[in-house]
Design a protein around this motif. Structure first.
Motif, PDB file in Angstrom:
ATOM      1  N   ALA A   5       0.848  -1.194   0.000  1.00 11.39           N
ATOM      2  CA  ALA A   5       0.000   0.000   0.000  1.00 11.39           C
ATOM      3  C   ALA A   5       0.881   1.240   0.000  1.00 11.39           C
ATOM      4  N   PHE A   6       0.457   2.247  -0.746  1.00 12.95           N
ATOM      5  CA  PHE A   6       1.152   3.526  -0.763  1.00 12.95           C
ATOM      6  C   PHE A   6       0.554   4.446   0.297  1.00 12.95           C
ATOM      7  N   LEU A   7       1.296   5.501   0.601  1.00  5.87           N
ATOM      8  CA  LEU A   7       0.925   6.340   1.735  1.00  5.87           C
ATOM      9  C   LEU A   7      -0.380   7.093   1.496  1.00  5.87           C
ATOM     10  N   ASP A   8      -0.827   7.188   0.255  1.00 10.52           N
ATOM     11  CA  ASP A   8      -2.107   7.851  -0.011  1.00 10.52           C
ATOM     12  C   ASP A   8      -3.292   6.922   0.209  1.00 10.52           C
ATOM     13  N   GLY A   9      -3.028   5.693   0.682  1.00 15.06           N
ATOM     14  CA  GLY A   9      -4.097   4.749   0.966  1.00 15.06           C
ATOM     15  C   GLY A   9      -4.423   3.816  -0.177  1.00 15.06           C
ATOM     16  N   THR A  10      -3.631   3.841  -1.243  1.00 11.16           N
ATOM     17  CA  THR A  10      -3.868   2.993  -2.399  1.00 11.16           C
ATOM     18  C   THR A  10      -3.256   1.611  -2.195  1.00 11.16           C
ATOM     19  N   LEU A  11      -4.079   0.571  -2.248  1.00 12.82           N
ATOM     20  CA  LEU A  11      -3.565  -0.790  -2.265  1.00 12.82           C
ATOM     21  C   LEU A  11      -3.135  -1.119  -3.689  1.00 12.82           C
ATOM     22  N   ALA A  12      -2.028  -1.842  -3.838  1.00 12.57           N
ATOM     23  CA  ALA A  12      -1.500  -2.131  -5.167  1.00 12.57           C
ATOM     24  C   ALA A  12      -0.972  -3.563  -5.204  1.00 12.57           C
ATOM     25  N   ASN A  13      -0.891  -4.097  -6.394  1.00  8.65           N
ATOM     26  CA  ASN A  13      -0.348  -5.432  -6.598  1.00  8.65           C
ATOM     27  C   ASN A  13       1.173  -5.368  -6.512  1.00  8.65           C
ATOM     28  N   PRO A  14       1.793  -6.041  -5.550  1.00  7.21           N
ATOM     29  CA  PRO A  14       3.254  -5.967  -5.421  1.00  7.21           C
ATOM     30  C   PRO A  14       3.999  -6.602  -6.580  1.00  7.21           C
ATOM     31  N   GLU A  15       3.293  -7.379  -7.415  1.00 11.89           N
ATOM     32  CA  GLU A  15       3.934  -7.983  -8.575  1.00 11.89           C
ATOM     33  C   GLU A  15       4.028  -7.008  -9.750  1.00 11.89           C
ATOM     34  N   ASP A  16       3.295  -5.891  -9.701  1.00 14.28           N
ATOM     35  CA  ASP A  16       3.317  -4.910 -10.782  1.00 14.28           C
ATOM     36  C   ASP A  16       4.425  -3.885 -10.558  1.00 14.28           C
ATOM     37  N   PRO A  17       4.920  -3.252 -11.632  1.00  8.69           N
ATOM     38  CA  PRO A  17       5.929  -2.187 -11.463  1.00  8.69           C
ATOM     39  C   PRO A  17       5.291  -0.918 -10.908  1.00  8.69           C
ATOM     40  N   HIS A  18       5.977  -0.280  -9.954  1.00  8.62           N
ATOM     41  CA  HIS A  18       5.431   0.927  -9.333  1.00  8.62           C
ATOM     42  C   HIS A  18       6.458   2.041  -9.199  1.00  8.62           C
ATOM     43  N   ILE A  19       7.736   1.712  -9.055  1.00 13.10           N
ATOM     44  CA  ILE A  19       8.766   2.723  -8.840  1.00 13.10           C
ATOM     45  C   ILE A  19       9.349   3.162 -10.176  1.00 13.10           C
ATOM     46  N   ARG A  20       9.368   4.457 -10.429  1.00 13.06           N
ATOM     47  CA  ARG A  20       9.943   4.971 -11.658  1.00 13.06           C
ATOM     48  C   ARG A  20      11.454   4.754 -11.692  1.00 13.06           C
ATOM     49  N   VAL A  21      11.984   4.564 -12.867  1.00 14.56           N
ATOM     50  CA  VAL A  21      13.424   4.317 -12.987  1.00 14.56           C
ATOM     51  C   VAL A  21      14.239   5.543 -12.600  1.00 14.56           C
ATOM     52  N   ASP A  22      13.607   6.741 -12.615  1.00  7.59           N
ATOM     53  CA  ASP A  22      14.323   7.942 -12.217  1.00  7.59           C
ATOM     54  C   ASP A  22      14.032   8.345 -10.775  1.00  7.59           C
ATOM     55  N   ASP A  23      13.397   7.440 -10.010  1.00  9.87           N
ATOM     56  CA  ASP A  23      13.247   7.697  -8.577  1.00  9.87           C
ATOM     57  C   ASP A  23      14.636   7.680  -7.947  1.00  9.87           C
ATOM     58  N   LEU A  24      14.877   8.605  -7.045  1.00 12.04           N
ATOM     59  CA  LEU A  24      16.222   8.726  -6.462  1.00 12.04           C
ATOM     60  C   LEU A  24      16.604   7.547  -5.584  1.00 12.04           C
ATOM     61  N   SER A  25      15.621   6.746  -5.168  1.00  9.89           N
ATOM     62  CA  SER A  25      15.965   5.507  -4.465  1.00  9.89           C
ATOM     63  C   SER A  25      16.670   4.541  -5.406  1.00  9.89           C
ATOM     64  N   VAL A  26      16.246   4.531  -6.669  1.00  7.28           N
ATOM     65  CA  VAL A  26      16.859   3.664  -7.671  1.00  7.28           C
ATOM     66  C   VAL A  26      18.165   4.264  -8.172  1.00  7.28           C
ATOM     67  N   GLN A  27      18.151   5.563  -8.428  1.00 10.13           N
ATOM     68  CA  GLN A  27      19.317   6.217  -9.008  1.00 10.13           C
ATOM     69  C   GLN A  27      20.478   6.336  -8.024  1.00 10.13           C
ATOM     70  N   ARG A  28      20.149   6.623  -6.735  1.00 12.63           N
ATOM     71  CA  ARG A  28      21.218   6.946  -5.794  1.00 12.63           C
ATOM     72  C   ARG A  28      21.063   6.329  -4.414  1.00 12.63           C
ATOM     73  N   GLY A  29      20.066   5.507  -4.235  1.00 17.36           N
ATOM     74  CA  GLY A  29      19.822   4.973  -2.898  1.00 17.36           C
ATOM     75  C   GLY A  29      19.433   6.052  -1.911  1.00 17.36           C
ATOM     76  N   ASP A  30      18.792   7.107  -2.420  1.00 16.00           N
ATOM     77  CA  ASP A  30      18.502   8.289  -1.612  1.00 16.00           C
ATOM     78  C   ASP A  30      17.132   8.132  -0.962  1.00 16.00           C
ATOM     79  N   GLY A  31      17.129   7.576   0.227  1.00 16.89           N
ATOM     80  CA  GLY A  31      15.889   7.358   0.958  1.00 16.89           C
ATOM     81  C   GLY A  31      16.170   6.604   2.235  1.00 16.89           C
ATOM     82  N   ILE A  32      15.117   6.289   2.944  1.00 20.20           N
ATOM     83  CA  ILE A  32      15.237   5.629   4.241  1.00 20.20           C
ATOM     84  C   ILE A  32      14.198   4.530   4.335  1.00 20.20           C
TER      85      ILE A  32
END
Length: 282
Positions: A5-32
Motif C-alpha cells: 500500500a502507498f501512503l495515499d491509501g492505495t492498495l497495489a499489486n506488489p507484482e506490478d511495477p510501481h517505482i519509476r526508474v528515475d526515482d532517487l531511491s533507484v538512481q542513488r539509494g537516496d531514501g530511508i
C-alpha cells in the motif's frame, strides 16, 4: 503472499511495477526505511520505528514523515494480512523523482512473509565474523554528512559484508571500529551478557539505535537483569556468558561461533532472554 500500500491509501499489486526508474531511491539509494515485525496482527515497536524513521528523515533532509498517514497505511496493510501469520513490514520513504525542483517523496508499506532462514536462525543461532568498518567511534559526531546512524537505503556496504561473511563460511557480521571497539551488525545490534548484566554499545558512536535491543533490555530488566549501554571491545565478544544479535525480524539471535571459534553454550541464557523479550508483548 505480499501486501503493498502507498501512503495515499492505495492498495497495489506488489507484482506490478510501481517505482519509476528515475526515482532517487533507484538512481542513488537516496531514501530511508524501517522493518517492523508483526506478530498476531500487531506491529512490534511501531512507535519507536516511526520515531526512528523521522530521525533518519531529518538526517537526510527529507520532508518530515506524515506520522498519522504511516500509521493508517500500516493498519491498511495489516487488515489484508492473516493475523495468525507473522510478517515483516517494510516502510520505505524516498526523496522521489530525480530532476524535479520540489520532488514528492515516494512512500509505501510492504508486508512479506518471514523467510525460513530467519526462522532457523532464531532457533539455532548463527556463526559470525568480525569485519573492519573503517570508521572510528568519534566519526559520527565529526562528520554528520556521512549519515552514520541513519537507516538509509544505501545498503551496498552491508550487503557486501554479508557476502564476505559467506565467503568465510559464516552467516553474519559484527562490524568493528578502527580502534577495535564493537559497532553493530549489518542489520542488527550487538548484545553481550555477562553474569546478570546485558551490555550494548551506545548509538552515539555512529550506529543505529536498536528498537529490538531496547525491547530486550526492557524485558530483561523486568526479569531482574541489569542493563548497560557502554562501549564494548572485541575482547568482550569472546569473554562473556552469551553473545547475541538483536533485530526486528530475527528477534534475539544467539551467536554460537565467532571468527571460526565455537563459543561456550549460551542456550539457557538465550532461552531466558528470549522469553523475557516475548513477555514484553504478552
Amino acid at each position: 503472499m505480499r501486501v503493498l500500500a502507498f501512503l495515499d491509501g492505495t492498495l497495489a499489486n506488489p507484482e506490478d511495477p510501481h517505482i519509476r526508474v528515475d526515482d532517487l531511491s533507484v538512481q542513488r539509494g537516496d531514501g530511508i526505511f524501517e522493518t517492523v515485525l508483526v506478530v498476531g496482527g500487531e506491529p512490534r515497536e511501531l512507535r519507536p520505528h516511526l520515531d526512528r524513521l523521522a530521525r533518519s528523515a531529518s538526517m537526510l533532509d527529507l520532508p518530515e514523515p506524515d506520522d498519522e498517514a504511516w500509521q493508517r497505511t500500516v493498519r491498511l496493510v495489516l487488515d489484508q494480512w492473516p493475523s495468525e501469520t507473522e510478517c515483516a513490514l517494510k516502510l520505505v520513504y524516498t526523496r522521489g523523482v530525480d530532476g524535479t525542483p520540489d520532488p514528492t517523496p515516494t512512500a509505501f508499506v510492504l508486508a512479506s512473509p518471514i523467510g525460513e532462514k530467519i526462522i532457523r536462525a532464531r532457533a539455532e543461532g548463527v556463526s559470525v565474523v568480525t569485519l573492519d568498518r573503517g570508521i572510528d567511534p568519534g566519526l559520527a559526531e565529526r562528520a554528520p554528512w556521512l549519515l552514520l546512524g541513519a537507516k538509509s537505503l544505501s545498503y551496498a556496504v552491508n550487503m557486501a559484508a554479508g557476502r564476505e561473511a559467506a565467503r568465510r563460511g559464516a552467516e553474519d557480521v559484527i562490524f568493528l571500529a578502527t580502534d577495535g571497539s564493537v559497532l553493530e551488525g549489518p542489520t542488527s545490534n550487538v548484545i553481550v551478557a555477562r553474569g546478570r548484566t546485558l551490555y550494548t554499545p551506545p548509538a552515539t558512536i555512529g550506529i543505529l539505535p536498536g528498537t529490538t535491543q531496547a525491547a530486550v533490555f526492557r524485558g530483561a530488566e523486568r526479569a531482574g537483569w541489569t542493563t548497560k549501554i557502554e562501549p564494548l571491545s572485541v575482547e568482550d565478544l569472546h569473554d562473556n556468558d552469551g553473545l547475541f544479535l538483536a533485530s526486528s525480524v530475527r528477534k534475539l539471535t544467539r551467536v554460537h561461533t565467532l571468527d571460526g571459534e565455537q563459543l561456550p553454550d549460551a542456550g539457557a541464557v538465550h532461552a531466558e532472554l528470549a522469553k523475557a523479550y516475548e513477555d514484553v508483548y504478552a
